[in-house]
Every structure is written in structure tokens, then in C-alpha cells.
Motif scaffolding. Structure first.
Motif, PDB file in Angstrom:
ATOM      1  N   ARG A 190     -11.959  -2.478  -9.416  1.00  0.00           N
ATOM      2  CA  ARG A 190     -11.557  -3.041  -8.123  1.00  0.00           C
ATOM      3  C   ARG A 190     -10.567  -4.185  -8.290  1.00  0.00           C
ATOM      4  O   ARG A 190      -9.624  -4.352  -7.535  1.00  0.00           O
ATOM      5  CB  ARG A 190     -12.783  -3.601  -7.395  1.00  0.00           C
TER       6      ARG A 190
ATOM      7  N   LYS B 203      -4.970   2.111  -1.204  1.00  0.00           N
ATOM      8  CA  LYS B 203      -5.513   1.487   0.001  1.00  0.00           C
ATOM      9  C   LYS B 203      -6.409   0.307  -0.386  1.00  0.00           C
ATOM     10  O   LYS B 203      -7.139   0.379  -1.373  1.00  0.00           O
ATOM     11  CB  LYS B 203      -6.357   2.504   0.786  1.00  0.00           C
ATOM     12  N   LEU B 204      -6.342  -0.727   0.405  1.00  0.00           N
ATOM     13  CA  LEU B 204      -7.298  -1.820   0.230  1.00  0.00           C
ATOM     14  C   LEU B 204      -8.474  -1.617   1.171  1.00  0.00           C
ATOM     15  O   LEU B 204      -8.335  -0.934   2.183  1.00  0.00           O
ATOM     16  CB  LEU B 204      -6.628  -3.147   0.569  1.00  0.00           C
ATOM     17  N   PRO B 205      -9.627  -2.223   0.864  1.00  0.00           N
ATOM     18  CA  PRO B 205     -10.783  -2.067   1.751  1.00  0.00           C
ATOM     19  C   PRO B 205     -10.481  -2.640   3.148  1.00  0.00           C
ATOM     20  O   PRO B 205     -11.017  -2.170   4.142  1.00  0.00           O
ATOM     21  CB  PRO B 205     -11.876  -2.861   1.046  1.00  0.00           C
ATOM     22  N   HIS B 206      -9.656  -3.666   3.199  1.00  0.00           N
ATOM     23  CA  HIS B 206      -9.229  -4.201   4.495  1.00  0.00           C
ATOM     24  C   HIS B 206      -7.727  -4.068   4.561  1.00  0.00           C
ATOM     25  O   HIS B 206      -7.047  -4.364   3.591  1.00  0.00           O
ATOM     26  CB  HIS B 206      -9.509  -5.706   4.565  1.00  0.00           C
ATOM     27  N   ASN B 207      -7.194  -3.662   5.675  1.00  0.00           N
ATOM     28  CA  ASN B 207      -5.739  -3.745   5.805  1.00  0.00           C
ATOM     29  C   ASN B 207      -5.261  -3.945   7.227  1.00  0.00           C
ATOM     30  O   ASN B 207      -4.076  -3.940   7.488  1.00  0.00           O
ATOM     31  CB  ASN B 207      -5.066  -2.528   5.162  1.00  0.00           C
TER      32      ASN B 207
ATOM     33  N   GLU C  36       0.840  -1.208   0.000  1.00  0.00           N
ATOM     34  CA  GLU C  36       0.000   0.000   0.000  1.00  0.00           C
ATOM     35  C   GLU C  36       0.867   1.246   0.000  1.00  0.00           C
ATOM     36  O   GLU C  36       0.612   2.209  -0.723  1.00  0.00           O
ATOM     37  CB  GLU C  36      -0.925   0.008   1.220  1.00  0.00           C
TER      38      GLU C  36
ATOM     39  N   PHE D  46     -14.873  -9.868   1.084  1.00  0.00           N
ATOM     40  CA  PHE D  46     -15.065  -8.671   0.280  1.00  0.00           C
ATOM     41  C   PHE D  46     -15.039  -9.068  -1.190  1.00  0.00           C
ATOM     42  O   PHE D  46     -14.066  -9.617  -1.688  1.00  0.00           O
ATOM     43  CB  PHE D  46     -13.956  -7.674   0.613  1.00  0.00           C
TER      44      PHE D  46
END
Lengths: 465, 465
Positions: A321, A271-275, A265, A314
Motif C-alpha cells: 500500500r 486508484k487510491l482508496p480515496h479520490n 491516477e 486511511f
């Protein structure tokens, strides 16, 4: 080994073959030709030549074979084991100008290409025709010749196999300069020893591939990826073989920890939706019917949450995406490189059932040796990429740590039925570890095979065995 | 080649290794051990031994290597090129007692077996576990070791590939008696020259396979076959590559003419719903979702009738019908054999686009040579089985016709980019034709490889090259 040093007379001869402007020598050779992506194996060739036709290569080999001049082949130089570094000097044969797509045969579903075509150009070319080339090595700027020479694997190996599975035929210039054809457009072959399969993965030590006939298939109509965070790496790793054996085969099952994600990142500024979870699986499903891919993905999602303790799933179902998340995945290696001063890599491959035990061993080794060892992996096929990071270690300590750590890792892998390399090859950097793992009888046979193809050992000497 | 003749002292030694009852010599050896399914390559071994463990094989090889005694390996003897016939006498090593399934590993999706397990037993074993082994050679009573030694293909190669694609690892006893392991349970491998791929298809001339790790996959939930009659062989043949490239990949695309069908119906005493059209395609589709297989089959049927001039499409969607029709297909070889006094076979493999032109050539050759030449084929992968029938030709005329006809066929195939054998191998019967097709450099390399594995040339001498 004693090789002839290149003289002005040799250079004149090469200029006759290749033309003045495609023969580059001494100070004109840029430093990039002295190393690959690994960086630590480093040596300049005496001369760099850029071929445009197999006839030039054949003429070069006849001369080199007669005069015992080493010849090392190079594509994009994206390797990670120093395979394309001319450690004995001599000729570095650059094939990147041989980048023509020769023929798309829609009846036989084959694509005939020169070795210097980039794999990303192959994907693009065949997708436009609604066709598909299965292997998906991480480094899209690799040449197809390079991926053949190392039997590259990549993300989609779970479902689509590795490069070997997609090569129907090869044209090869031998050390003697003779040109032979192996296999062809045919699907089956039981006609004598499979020299084609011997050439694949031989890292330029047995012959020079000048034409490749690839198998193609019909393009899947839909691909969906899933990102699933887990509270522990153990849970993520356990989920993979269960998903594969209890359900349809996923196209890809990638595994990574929080650290790789953060490095990437930072490197990409994305950015990822989860990190912020400890471990992740990134899965893909594809197929020829939209409704079925949807169904497969729904079932995988349910299993991930209900049976395998994923925290969330996700769905990545838009092109935008998909590109974003896979670029983060593709950025891991570069990002880890940028997180430190120097890296070295272990590309071990293990039976899927042994991954957890092995990675616990890696974590313990990291503490024991006091060295940072980030890793990620193609979990679907048991192929891990493990990076020793030099950080602020001095050179002596770094070399000691590497040697000790790598020996331990490969020994451990061998005890689990694992092998030295899943997809990056042996080259120069992993030679000693391969030698440790093989029985002397196997090495003797491999050496005799090398001699059979290349009696004067001029093809990429000092590599593999 | 000069080999040691077997003496009473040798027999005693073998009895020490294998036990009295598993060493059979002289008149006690049944004639079936002097030939394979082809029949025309015929020679008795001096001694027949039946192994039950790799240690016995290792001990045998150490002794044979020291004393220069030839050793020929045999499974079920279902080959068609004389590969398992001990043409120099010596030891015939029967592996059919080594028929244990060693391990089903559900996490790694592998099955580890001894070489003497019959492929039909493998199918049955894994199907019970809802798993699937892809290759489907016609002869279900072949041993898995035999199919590895010839890289057998079969009906499902279009979709599932050939034996090579399903072998993850091998344990091999070398000519020296040393035991080595190649590959393993791992999915990827880029660790030195692929000796595993060299062993596969080497017809017992490089080593003796004592254990095989097979890849498995999840069992498809549904399989439907289609029988489509055509007014001409040309139309049937043209339809196949179009079906493959414009639609999902079928599991199998078999092609036959009316004559094969009638021979097989007569041989089995079974009738097909269609039997009076000139040419047929027999197709299969399978998948992990019932509705999708139905959809694929509907689309294939529409294309067959509307675009490819099929006269009709007969759906085979019950287990009973499926068994009936595939047993007719499986009966072709036996039926053709029974239609004449003697046959010889050409197992040529061609680019799919060249089949029509090649079969027209075969038909003309039949007229020209005045010999009956029925054929059928795996159209999906371009592999044809072409049979010369002796009928009432005298032996001299038969041999002349065979030689002339085969040379012409293989030359024609080569001019189309075809190869001598798609799946039945080279053995003894096709050696000269392989030699004709390969460049001398390839033969030299193959011979050097043979020497590297087997310096005294005791492993199945006189075969392949």
C-alpha cells in the motif's frame, strides 16, 4: 561574455584526456543533452565529454580555464530550472559514469560516493546495511551530485532536513583545475569559512564536486503513512503546523488537491482508496520502536479527525500500500506535465503559517490570468510546487502570462517572508526572480564570490546570478 | 594594515549615535574587554560602544567604513581563541544590551532573537512553552550571537547537530552599513549561494549579526543520563561508535578520564558516585515517549556491560542527580584552568574511528614534551578538548612547548582527516594552524570572500584568515 569556440585542436586535446569514445561532438550529441526536465531552456553543447575520474576533470578545467571555454556539469538532467543546460555552448561534462560507491564507513557512519551515483541506489545500498540516508527528493533517478548542487530537499525534510544537513565533506575540482577537500568525516566544523556550505546549492557555478561524504544514520524500524481527506484545502493546510507542533515530528506532510490526484491516477492507471474529496494530507511517521510509531500514528489520527476536521484517516501500513500511494504522489509532476502542452514551475518556499493565504492568492491569480495552475506541496516545510499549464494558449500569450504570473507570485511570496526556491534551485529559469528579490548588496557579494572561485566565469556561465 | 586612530572627533560622532553613557574610552575601559576566556590574546580597544539597535550599528559601520576604523564585535566574551579581542584597537562593539527575545512563532516553530540573548535564557524561555532548542554549548552564559559566530556545537551535537543546523535566518549589518536579511522562517532554501551559512562561523569578520531566527522543535518528554566507568580509555572510546551505530542515537556521549573528574570535583566541592576508575562515558538518551527512553537506556546499559566491558552503569534519572553530574562535566574547563598557571587549548575534531589512536599520540606527546596535557571530549561527534598546562614552565619554554606541541597535534589530526576546530573557532590563536592545514587555493578563496564582504578589512581584522 566572450568565450572561445571549440576547435578541432580542442577536441583532440579532450580526446587525449578522456579517450576517443567519451568525447562526443556536433551531430552525434543527442537532443536530451540540450535540455533538462523543464524542457524550455534549450541549447546544445559544442562537445559532450563523459568523465570517469577526477584527474580527467582537473585536466579539462586547466585547459578550459586557460582557453576560456565554458564547462557545464550534468548529472541525470532531472532539474527543473535549466541549470545543466549549456546555454553558452562549450563543454558539457557528464558525470553519470562516475557512479561508484567508494566506501561505507560503519564506525563513522559515513558513505563516500562519486557524484554520479543515483539517489535510489544510495537508499538501496544503505538500507541493506540497516542504515539510512535522510533526504528524499521526489526524483529518485537524480544523481547525488545533482542533489548536492541544488541542495535538494524532498518529502522527509520536516524530520530529516535537506541535502545540506547530510553532507559531511566534499572533494571539489576548482575552475583552475586544482582539487580541494572541504569538511571530511567529521561531525563538527568551526575551521574557517564554510566553503562546503557555499558549494552546496551553487548549481555547478563555483566548482565541480567529484566526491561526496554523506552522513548516515540508523535505519528506522517502522514507517507508517496516513492519508486524510478534507472538505477544504484551508482545513488541510491548517492541520499541518498543528500536527507538527503539538505532537512528535512527522517524517513527511504532503498536501494535494483532488485535481493532482486524478491526473496522477490517470497517468499511473492506479486508484487510491480515496479520490473524491477536495483536499488531502499524506503523512508519514517513523521511528526506532514499533509500538511508539503505532502510538504516534494513533494520536495523529485522533487529532486529524477530532480536532482538525479530517473526514477520515486511511492507514497505510503495508509495504504494498505504501508503495502504491507514494507512487501516486511521486507521479504528480509527470501527470501534470501530461495533462497539458507545456508547464513552467514555481518552487516557492514560505513560512508554514502563510500557506493558506498564499494559495488563495494563487487560485485568484489563476482566474485573473485565465490559466490553469495546479499545485501540491511539502506542507511540513512550506515548500510548494505550483505549475502554470500552457494548455491551448498561443506562445505569445503563454510567455506574457508566465512572466506576469511568476512576477506576481514571487512578489507575493517575498511579502510573506518566502524565498524564490525551496529545493529546485535558480539555474537559468529563475535568475530574474532571484535578482528581483535580493538587495543589490547581496548580489554584489554573490558575484564577487563567483569571481573568487571562477575568475574567467567558465563554470556553468549564465546561471544563478 | 593601516587603520585610522580614533580621535576626539570620532568619539563625538559615536556619542551622537549611541549616547554619552554607551561610549566608553581610554582608562574607563575595564580590562575584561581586552581579552576573552583564553586570556592570552590581549589588547584594549580604543573605544568601547554598547549598541541597543541595528540602526546604531548601521550608522557606526558607515562611519567606520569611510574612515577605515576597525570594528570588533563582542558578546559575553566566553570564546577560547581570542576572536573578540580587538587586536588592532579601534572600536569594540558590545552587543550584550541587544538581548531581547523578539518573537516566538508557534506555528512556524521559530524564535526570533537579538544577538545578545544568553543561550541559557533561550533554553529557559522555550522550555516553558514545551519547546526545545537543540544545540547545547558547554558555556551557558555565551550569547546566541557568539554561538552563531563560531558555529558552536556542544554536548547534544550527536543527536541534535550544531548551531548551523538551527539557524533559519539572519539579519546582518554589512561593513558598508547596509542591512540585509538572509534566509527567513522558511525550512528549505535553494535560492542562490548560501550567504547565511557563510556568515555562520565567520567569527565577526564578514558582517554583524543583529537578529537571528532560530528553529525550535517539540520538547522531549524525558531525558536520562548514564555514567559508565571503564578500566581503560581505549575501551571507553571503542564503545561510543558502536553504541551510536547499533542502537538509537544518544543525545550526548561525553568522555573523560579520572584526572578531569578529580579536578572538577575539587573545583565544585561535589562528589560523583564513581570517581576512581581510569575512564568514563557519560551518555544521555531522550525522546518523546517515557517507556521508549527507558527501553533505550536499558539496552544501552546492557550493551555497555555485556559487550563493551563497562565496569558498571550508574543511572541518572532524577533532575537533582542529572544537574549534579552535568555540573561536574560543565566544570571541566574551569577546573583544569584552576589546576595550573595558564592553559592553551586544542579543539580538534576527528572522525570518530580515529580517537583512540589520536589520544595515544597525545599521551606520548605529553611524555615527550614533559608537559601535562589533560583532555576530555564530545566522543559522539569526535570533538576533543585538549589542554596544555603551563604549570611551572617558564614563559620561553612554555611558548616553545606550545608551538611544537600544537603543530604536531594539528598535523597528526590532519593525517587522520581531522580539522583544526570542531566548535571553538579559529579567532586569532588558531590562525596559523588553519593556514597550515588549508591548501593555498582555499585560503585565496577565503580571502577573496572576506574582501567581497569587507573591502577595507575593518570587520574584526586579523582573525580567521
Amino acid at each position: 561574455m566572450k568565450y572561445k569556440k571549440i576547435t578541432n585542436e580542442d577536441l583532440l586535446y579532450f580526446k587525449n584526456i578522456f579517450g576517443e569514445e567519451r568525447v562526443i561532438s556536433e551531430n552525434e550529441i543527442k537532443s536530451e543533452y540540450a535540455h533538462d526536465e523543464l524542457g524550455t531552456v534549450f541549447n546544445y553543447p559544442e562537445v559532450l565529454v563523459k568523465a570517469t575520474h577526477k584527474k580527467e576533470i582537473s585536466a579539462l578545467m586547466k585547459y578550459a580555464n586557460l582557453h576560456k571555454i565554458p564547462v557545464t556539469v550534468r548529472g541525470s538532467g532531472t532539474g527543473l530550472v535549466g541549470a545543466c543546460v549549456p546555454i553558452y555552448g562549450g563543454v558539457l561534462l557528464d558525470l553519470t559514469l562516475m557512479n561508484k560507491i567508494i566506501e561505507l564507513d560503519k564506525t563513522n557512519l559515513t558513505l563516500t560516493v562519486e557524484p554520479g551515483v543515483l539517489i535510489m541506489d544510495i537508499y538501496e545500498y544503505v538500507l541493506k546495511e540497516d542504515l539510512f540516508y535522510g533526504p528524499d527528493p521526489g526524483e529518485k533517478s537524480a544523481t547525488i551530485g545533482g542533489t548536492v548542487s541544488t541542495n535538494a530537499g524532498g518529502m522527509r525534510a520536516v524530520k530529516y532536513g535537506v541535502t545540506r544537513d547530510w553532507v559531511r565533506g566534499l572533494e571539489v575540482v576548482l575552475a583552475s583545475g586544482e582539487i580541494i577537500k572541504l569538511g571530511g568525516k567529521v561531525v563538527k566544523n568551526a575551521s574557517g569559512y564554510s566553503l562546503k556550505d557555499l558549494l552546496i546549492g551553487s548549481e555547478g557555478t563555483l566548482g565541480i564536486v567529484t566526491e561526496i561524504i554523506l552522513k548516515l544514520t540508523v535505519k528506522p524500524v517502522k514507517m507508517i503513512s496516513l492519508l486524510a481527506p478534507f472538505n477544504s484545502k484551508e482545513e488541510a493546510i491548517l492541520a499541518a503546523p498543528k500536527l507538527i507542533s503539538n505532537h512528535v515530528i512527522p517524517t513527511a506532510v504532503e498536501f494535494f488537491l483532488n485535481d493532482s490526484l486524478l491526473y496522477s491516477e490517470r497517468y499511473l492507471g492506479k486508484k487510491l482508496p480515496h479520490n473524491n474529496y477536495p483536499a488531502y494530507l499524506l503523512l508519514s511517521y517513523d521511528g526506532y520502536h514499533e509500538e511508539v510509531v503505532d502510538k504516534d500514528v494513533r494520536k495523529a489520527s485522533e487529532m486529524l479527525i477530532n480536532e482538525f476536521n479530517a473526514i477520515d484517516v486511511f492507514l497505510i501500513d503495508t509495504e504494498e500500500r505504501r508503495k502504491a500511494i507514494w507512487s501516486v504522489r511521486d507521479g504528480f509532476l509527470e501527470a501534470i506535465k501530461l495533462s497539458t502542452t507545456l508547464i513552467d514551475e514555481c518552487d516557492v518556499v514560505l513560512p508554514r503559517a502563510k500557506i493558506n493565504e498564499f494559495l488563495t492568492y494563487v487560485d485568484n491569480l489563476s482566474s485573473e490570468l485565465k490559466v490553469r495552475i495546479p499545485y501540491f506541496g511539502h506542507l511540513g516545510d512550506g515548500n510548494l510546487h505550483i505549475y502554470f499549464c500552457k494548455d491551448d494558449l498561443d506562445e505569445k500569450k503563454w510567455q506574457e502570462t508566465l512572466k506576469r504570473g511568476f512576477l506576481k507570485l514571487y512578489d507575493k511570496a517575498a511579502s510573506f517572508g518566502g524565498l524564490v526556491s525551496g529545493e529546485h534551485g535558480i539555474g537559468f529559469a529563475k535568475k530574474e526572480y532571484l535578482k528581483n528579490q535580493l538587495k543589490s548588496e547581496q548580489l554584489t557579494i554573490m558575484r564577487a564570490i563567483k569571481k573568487a572561485f571562477d575568475p574567467h566565469e567558465i563554470l556553468n556561465p549564465g546561471k544563478v546570478i
